[in-house]
Design a protein around this motif. Structure first.
Motif, PDB file in Angstrom:
ATOM      1  N   THR A  66       0.828  -1.204   0.000  1.00  0.00           N
ATOM      2  CA  THR A  66       0.000   0.000   0.000  1.00  0.00           C
ATOM      3  C   THR A  66       0.862   1.253   0.000  1.00  0.00           C
ATOM      4  OG1 THR A  66      -1.775  -1.146   1.180  1.00  0.00           O
ATOM      5  CG2 THR A  66      -1.783   1.261   1.266  1.00  0.00           C
ATOM      6  N   ASP A  67       1.940   1.233   0.764  1.00  0.00           N
ATOM      7  CA  ASP A  67       2.849   2.385   0.802  1.00  0.00           C
ATOM      8  C   ASP A  67       3.447   2.652  -0.578  1.00  0.00           C
ATOM      9  OD1 ASP A  67       2.358   2.676   3.479  1.00  0.00           O
ATOM     10  OD2 ASP A  67       4.210   1.696   4.139  1.00  0.00           O
ATOM     11  N   ALA A  68       3.827   1.569  -1.279  1.00  0.00           N
ATOM     12  CA  ALA A  68       4.384   1.730  -2.624  1.00  0.00           C
ATOM     13  C   ALA A  68       3.349   2.340  -3.560  1.00  0.00           C
ATOM     14  CB  ALA A  68       4.868   0.381  -3.155  1.00  0.00           C
ATOM     15  N   GLN A  69       2.107   1.906  -3.416  1.00  0.00           N
ATOM     16  CA  GLN A  69       1.041   2.452  -4.252  1.00  0.00           C
ATOM     17  C   GLN A  69       0.824   3.931  -3.968  1.00  0.00           C
ATOM     18  OE1 GLN A  69      -1.855  -0.368  -2.972  1.00  0.00           O
ATOM     19  NE2 GLN A  69      -1.551  -1.718  -4.710  1.00  0.00           N
ATOM     20  N   ASP A  70       0.920   4.309  -2.704  1.00  0.00           N
ATOM     21  CA  ASP A  70       0.749   5.719  -2.335  1.00  0.00           C
ATOM     22  C   ASP A  70       1.851   6.584  -2.947  1.00  0.00           C
ATOM     23  OD1 ASP A  70      -1.488   5.125  -0.882  1.00  0.00           O
ATOM     24  OD2 ASP A  70      -0.470   5.070   1.065  1.00  0.00           O
ATOM     25  N   ARG A  71       3.090   6.049  -2.950  1.00  0.00           N
ATOM     26  CA  ARG A  71       4.187   6.822  -3.544  1.00  0.00           C
ATOM     27  C   ARG A  71       3.992   6.969  -5.050  1.00  0.00           C
ATOM     28  NH1 ARG A  71       7.224   4.486   0.786  1.00  0.00           N
ATOM     29  NH2 ARG A  71       7.475   2.529  -0.328  1.00  0.00           N
ATOM     30  N   ALA A  72       3.443   5.945  -5.670  1.00  0.00           N
ATOM     31  CA  ALA A  72       3.163   6.046  -7.097  1.00  0.00           C
ATOM     32  C   ALA A  72       2.079   7.087  -7.359  1.00  0.00           C
ATOM     33  CB  ALA A  72       2.741   4.684  -7.653  1.00  0.00           C
ATOM     34  N   ASP A  73       1.129   7.194  -6.447  1.00  0.00           N
ATOM     35  CA  ASP A  73       0.104   8.230  -6.583  1.00  0.00           C
ATOM     36  C   ASP A  73       0.719   9.619  -6.569  1.00  0.00           C
ATOM     37  OD1 ASP A  73      -2.055   6.588  -6.883  1.00  0.00           O
ATOM     38  OD2 ASP A  73      -2.578   6.546  -4.762  1.00  0.00           O
ATOM     39  N   GLU A  74       1.793   9.791  -5.784  1.00  0.00           N
ATOM     40  CA  GLU A  74       2.471  11.084  -5.741  1.00  0.00           C
ATOM     41  C   GLU A  74       3.087  11.409  -7.099  1.00  0.00           C
ATOM     42  OE1 GLU A  74       2.552  13.390  -3.251  1.00  0.00           O
ATOM     43  OE2 GLU A  74       1.019  12.074  -2.403  1.00  0.00           O
ATOM     44  N   ILE A  75       3.582  10.389  -7.788  1.00  0.00           N
ATOM     45  CA  ILE A  75       4.131  10.609  -9.125  1.00  0.00           C
ATOM     46  C   ILE A  75       3.027  11.080 -10.069  1.00  0.00           C
ATOM     47  CG2 ILE A  75       5.224   9.496 -11.115  1.00  0.00           C
ATOM     48  CD1 ILE A  75       6.613   7.610  -9.176  1.00  0.00           C
ATOM     49  N   ARG A  76       1.842  10.530  -9.908  1.00  0.00           N
ATOM     50  CA  ARG A  76       0.716  10.894 -10.783  1.00  0.00           C
ATOM     51  C   ARG A  76       0.349  12.374 -10.646  1.00  0.00           C
ATOM     52  NH1 ARG A  76      -4.186   6.657 -10.640  1.00  0.00           N
ATOM     53  NH2 ARG A  76      -4.931   8.152 -12.172  1.00  0.00           N
ATOM     54  N   LYS A  77       0.680  12.955  -9.497  1.00  0.00           N
ATOM     55  CA  LYS A  77       0.315  14.355  -9.274  1.00  0.00           C
ATOM     56  C   LYS A  77       1.164  15.312 -10.112  1.00  0.00           C
ATOM     57  CE  LYS A  77      -1.308  13.513  -4.551  1.00  0.00           C
ATOM     58  NZ  LYS A  77      -1.082  13.767  -3.104  1.00  0.00           N
ATOM     59  N   ASP A  78       2.305  14.867 -10.607  1.00  0.00           N
ATOM     60  CA  ASP A  78       3.150  15.708 -11.461  1.00  0.00           C
ATOM     61  C   ASP A  78       3.733  14.839 -12.570  1.00  0.00           C
ATOM     62  OD1 ASP A  78       4.781  17.561 -12.639  1.00  0.00           O
ATOM     63  OD2 ASP A  78       5.708  18.258 -10.769  1.00  0.00           O
ATOM     64  N   LEU A  79       2.895  14.523 -13.536  1.00  0.00           N
ATOM     65  CA  LEU A  79       3.297  13.620 -14.611  1.00  0.00           C
ATOM     66  C   LEU A  79       4.382  14.220 -15.501  1.00  0.00           C
ATOM     67  CD1 LEU A  79      -0.269  12.382 -15.580  1.00  0.00           C
ATOM     68  CD2 LEU A  79       1.493  11.037 -14.423  1.00  0.00           C
ATOM     69  N   THR A  80       4.312  15.519 -15.727  1.00  0.00           N
ATOM     70  CA  THR A  80       5.305  16.155 -16.591  1.00  0.00           C
ATOM     71  C   THR A  80       6.702  16.026 -16.008  1.00  0.00           C
ATOM     72  OG1 THR A  80       3.656  17.724 -17.431  1.00  0.00           O
ATOM     73  CG2 THR A  80       5.989  18.318 -17.691  1.00  0.00           C
ATOM     74  N   LYS A  81       6.806  16.192 -14.715  1.00  0.00           N
ATOM     75  CA  LYS A  81       8.098  16.099 -14.047  1.00  0.00           C
ATOM     76  C   LYS A  81       8.699  14.711 -14.191  1.00  0.00           C
ATOM     77  CE  LYS A  81      10.202  16.461  -9.438  1.00  0.00           C
ATOM     78  NZ  LYS A  81       9.935  16.768  -8.001  1.00  0.00           N
ATOM     79  N   LEU A 105      -6.290   9.895 -32.613  1.00  0.00           N
ATOM     80  CA  LEU A 105      -5.373   9.132 -31.768  1.00  0.00           C
ATOM     81  C   LEU A 105      -4.244  10.039 -31.281  1.00  0.00           C
ATOM     82  CD1 LEU A 105      -5.136   5.679 -33.584  1.00  0.00           C
ATOM     83  CD2 LEU A 105      -6.604   6.375 -31.686  1.00  0.00           C
ATOM     84  N   GLU A 106      -4.598  10.959 -30.397  1.00  0.00           N
ATOM     85  CA  GLU A 106      -3.619  11.876 -29.815  1.00  0.00           C
ATOM     86  C   GLU A 106      -3.231  11.381 -28.424  1.00  0.00           C
ATOM     87  OE1 GLU A 106      -5.067  15.831 -29.804  1.00  0.00           O
ATOM     88  OE2 GLU A 106      -5.233  15.985 -31.986  1.00  0.00           O
ATOM     89  N   LEU A 107      -1.959  11.127 -28.231  1.00  0.00           N
ATOM     90  CA  LEU A 107      -1.455  10.672 -26.938  1.00  0.00           C
ATOM     91  C   LEU A 107      -0.183  11.446 -26.607  1.00  0.00           C
ATOM     92  CD1 LEU A 107      -1.883   6.818 -27.425  1.00  0.00           C
ATOM     93  CD2 LEU A 107      -3.067   8.179 -25.691  1.00  0.00           C
ATOM     94  N   THR A 108       0.062  11.655 -25.334  1.00  0.00           N
ATOM     95  CA  THR A 108       1.281  12.335 -24.885  1.00  0.00           C
ATOM     96  C   THR A 108       2.102  11.393 -24.011  1.00  0.00           C
ATOM     97  OG1 THR A 108       0.301  13.183 -22.832  1.00  0.00           O
ATOM     98  CG2 THR A 108       0.005  14.514 -24.833  1.00  0.00           C
ATOM     99  N   GLN A 109       3.338  11.803 -23.763  1.00  0.00           N
ATOM    100  CA  GLN A 109       4.199  11.001 -22.887  1.00  0.00           C
ATOM    101  C   GLN A 109       3.615  10.938 -21.480  1.00  0.00           C
ATOM    102  OE1 GLN A 109       8.274  12.028 -23.349  1.00  0.00           O
ATOM    103  NE2 GLN A 109       9.044  10.477 -21.948  1.00  0.00           N
ATOM    104  N   GLU A 110       2.966  12.037 -21.050  1.00  0.00           N
ATOM    105  CA  GLU A 110       2.299  12.033 -19.743  1.00  0.00           C
ATOM    106  C   GLU A 110       1.164  11.009 -19.714  1.00  0.00           C
ATOM    107  OE1 GLU A 110       4.137  16.139 -20.127  1.00  0.00           O
ATOM    108  OE2 GLU A 110       3.137  14.691 -21.440  1.00  0.00           O
TER     109      GLU A 110
END
Length: 693
Positions: A66-81, A105-110
């Motif tokens: 669960t902790d690992a999942q929470d840290r991944a959620d933090e990454i989602r908050k700044d996808l560009t970074k 079919l428009e997709l970005t790296q984010e």
């Protein structure tokens, strides 16, 4: 960089990359209720297998995931970074986009990073199922476009939810079976050769991509994504959400308990249901994870002073090698040592000789167990006997029920609630004959101790405290409060000495501060057991603060242990209430007294004297003391009346915001300091030192 691979970390990485993250199936949504008519149910042996591994996990192991999942959620908050984490996969998607004529079919790296995180993290039996992941509009839109880009014009009508989950779980199952069938010598060969482990990962992922029965594998193949691309992405991504590999260890430890690995033989690999020896991981596998290799930490159990103890003995050669890599700049200076499933007391034993060359390296030991944490900078051992045969012992210990009761009684006496289970922390030196000496003084360093908080708290009303077993008294310890990734609150205590610590909360006020400009700060400082009233309901905020009173408050704010009086001021006697605080302040370099040998404890402390004391406290506590700016006092018309011995301190404290003027253009250096002003200044000091929220 020194990173010796071990069985657990290698297998963990393999399974994580193959299965994206060590999670099982949605237990209530195996086949995916949305678009279920387009999908075949997963094979029951795969679903049963995943459930068994998940069910075999302890609550703590599940929490690690669960902790690992929470840290991944933090990454989602700044996808560009963080978008470069998926560069290899994005390059293939981008190339395919440039070949298509479909403008929709428009997709970005984010988008790709969002999608990878959604399916590697949110897909969880105790969190979001696959149905819920695709229920998110953005995830569903990205999935729709990727599937179309991968040759299925119907999008999610052609490739169902279950097609994705089938690929993930079949990958995990295949890798488990491959490790199960390997003889131990082959497993150890993978451990010794990380490139071999990576090759196996690429092979297994490529099998999934080329499996004609896996629709989502076809999508990836048509976009030209390879196993090498996936492994490269997750080699960068995993350290972001599982930096200590604790989620990895949790998954593989449960896997070993259920499946058994490395039980095959060179001529006859073990098959499911077969007999024969099952691979036994290292004795500390799943109990210890951290910066040092698993085999570098040997665990044993015993008793000491009537307490059950887990001893964690660190190998001298491997510790020295890791410290050498820190000195050469090839390893992180923060040495993580995390333990679970230990006895109430953990004693981490470090061979002193291994530390000798590293005392000035900036290395820090960070130990965690039972939700507790202890951060010990290696610099505190400078000047101590680090000869061969000596041992540094770092102790983290839950206290007995009897001590808990004593702490509770002490809290009741000051109308405070105990909101953290008391714990004891210490650092000692043990010679080759087993004789121990408490390090005690940390050369002015404030070591950090972490305690989990039970329930909700108000940081303005809660504080760390240390419990004096001799007097039965609770005293203030600087503490800040924050939220862990799982949502729980943790208190970080900053203390210059060892003791029993806990966290308490109280709500104190005084009748005579209603409407006063310092009301909030006085209440905060009183609730944290730093300031007292002149009577139970009376603070006297505008009364002058004496020199003795302020020194006592300053010593208390810095959490210094008061010492028997021997300073020798002619107007201070050892029987005076303030004598021990004055002695402690002298020892800490906070006060000097007057040239005539007096301290003048009952005189009011002037504003310029207060500035000098605060400036010295900053230095004693290791705070930043910036070079004073010549213009810091320009706004004060009375700046020329500041005594020369106080001018630098006044400039400094005004410059960093600890002091304001008596008015906009007056400092009043010889003016008396009021009790309210003293409380507010100490609060600012603690906040500047980051000893208070």
């Amino acid at each position: 960089m020194l990173k010796k691979k071990v069985v657990i970390s290698t297998l963990s990485a393999s399974l994580l990359c193959t299965g994206l993250l060590p999670v099982g199936l949605p237990t209530d949504d195996v086949s995916g209720r949305v678009y279920a008519e387009t999908a075949a149910a997963l094979p029951s042996d795969i679903t049963d297998r995943m459930r068994k591994i998940r069910d075999a996990m302890t609550p703590e192991e599940r929490q690690r995931i669960t902790d690992a999942q929470d840290r991944a959620d933090e990454i989602r908050k700044d996808l560009t970074k963080h978008k470069d984490l998926v560069t290899e996969i994005w390059n293939k998607v981008d190339a395919k986009l440039k070949q298509t004529a479909d403008p929709n079919l428009e997709l970005t790296q984010e988008d790709i990073l969002f999608f990878v995180l959604a399916f590697s993290v949110q897909y969880d039996p105790n969190g979001k199922s696959m149905e819920e992941v695709l229920g998110e509009e953005r995830a569903r839109e990205i999935a729709e476009k990727l599937i179309k880009l991968g040759g299925f014009p119907g999008g999610l009508e052609d490739v169902a939810i279950n097609d994705v989950s089938q690929l993930i779980n079949k990958g995990q199952s295949n890798m488990i079976e491959r490790f199960r069938q390997m003889p131990m010598n082959e497993l150890l060969g993978i451990v010794a050769n990380p490139d071999r482990a990576e090759t196996i990962l690429v092979q297994e992922i490529d099998k999934l991509i080329n499996d004609p029965g896996l629709a989502f594998g076809k999508v990836l193949k048509n976009i030209n994504v390879t196993g090498t691309d996936v492994v490269a992405v997750f080699k960068r991504l995993i350290p972001k959400f599982d930096p200590q590999r604790r989620a990895m260890a949790a998954w593989v430890t449960a896997l070993i308990r259920v499946e058994g690995l490395g039980a095959g033989t060179p001529d006859k690999p073990r098959r499911r249901g077969g007999s024969g020896g099952v691979f036994n991981p290292p004795a500390n596998a799943g109990i210890y994870t951290g910066s040092l290799p698993v085999e570098a930490v040997k665990l044993s159990k015993g008793t000491m002073d009537g307490k059950s103890v887990t001893f964690a003995d660190v190998d001298e050669a491997q510790l020295k090698a890791y410290l050498d890599s820190i000195i050469s700049g090839q390893a992180d200076k923060l040495i993580q040592l995390a333990f679970s499933e230990t006895e109430p007391t953990l004693k981490l034993r470090l061979p002193a000789a291994a530390l000798t060359a590293a005392v000035q390296s900036g290395a820090v030991f960070h130990s965690t167990v039972h939700g507790l944490s202890f951060t010990v900078p290696i610099s505190i051992f400078a000047g101590l006997d680090l000869s061969a045969g000596s041992t540094v012992v770092i102790t983290l210990s839950q206290v007995t029920d009897a001590v808990k009761q004593q702490v509770q009684q002490s809290a009741d006496q000051v109308d405070a609630d105990v909101v953290a289970s008391p714990a004891e922390f210490s650092v000692s030196m043990q010679d080759e004959n087993g004789n121990s000496t408490v390090v005690g003084s940390y050369k002015g360093s404030y070591l950090q101790r972490g305690l989990p908080v039970t329930g909700q708290i108000d940081p303005n009303k809660a504080t760390g405290v240390w419990f004096n077993e001799g007097t039965g008294k609770l005293s203030f310890i600087p503490a800040t409060f924050g939220t862990r990734s799982a949502g729980s609150t943790v208190g970080t205590l900053h203390s210059p000495h060892d003791s029993i610590y806990t966290i308490v909360q109280s709500d104190k006020t005084f009748k005579d501060i209603a409407g006063h400009w310092a009301k909030t700060d006085v209440e905060t400082m009183a609730s944290k057991l730093i300031v007292d009233g002149v009577a139970p309901d009376e603070f006297a905020p505008d009364s002058p603060l004496t020199r003795a009173q302020f020194v006592a408050l300053l010593v208390r704010s810095l959490a210094l242990v008061e010492q028997p009086y021997q300073a020798g001021f002619s107007d201070v006697d050892s029987t005076d209430w303030h004598s021990t605080a004055i002695q402690t302040a002298v020892t800490a370099g906070l006060i000097e007294g007057f040239e005539d040998g007096t301290f003048r404890p009952d005189d009011s402390v002037t504003r310029e004297q207060l500035a000098v004391l605060i400036s010295r406290a900053l230095k004693a506590a290791g705070g930043d003391t910036p070079t004073t700016a010549a213009g810091a006092l320009e706004r004060f018309a009375d700046r020329d009346t500041i005594s020369p011995w106080a001018e630098n301190s006044v400039q400094q404290t005004v410059q960093i915001g600890l002091f304001n003027g008596q008015s906009d253009n007056s400092f009043a250096p010889q003016g008396d300091t009021t009790r309210a002003q003293g409380a507010v200044t100490l609060k600012r000091l603690l906040q500047y030192l980051k000893f208070m929220n």
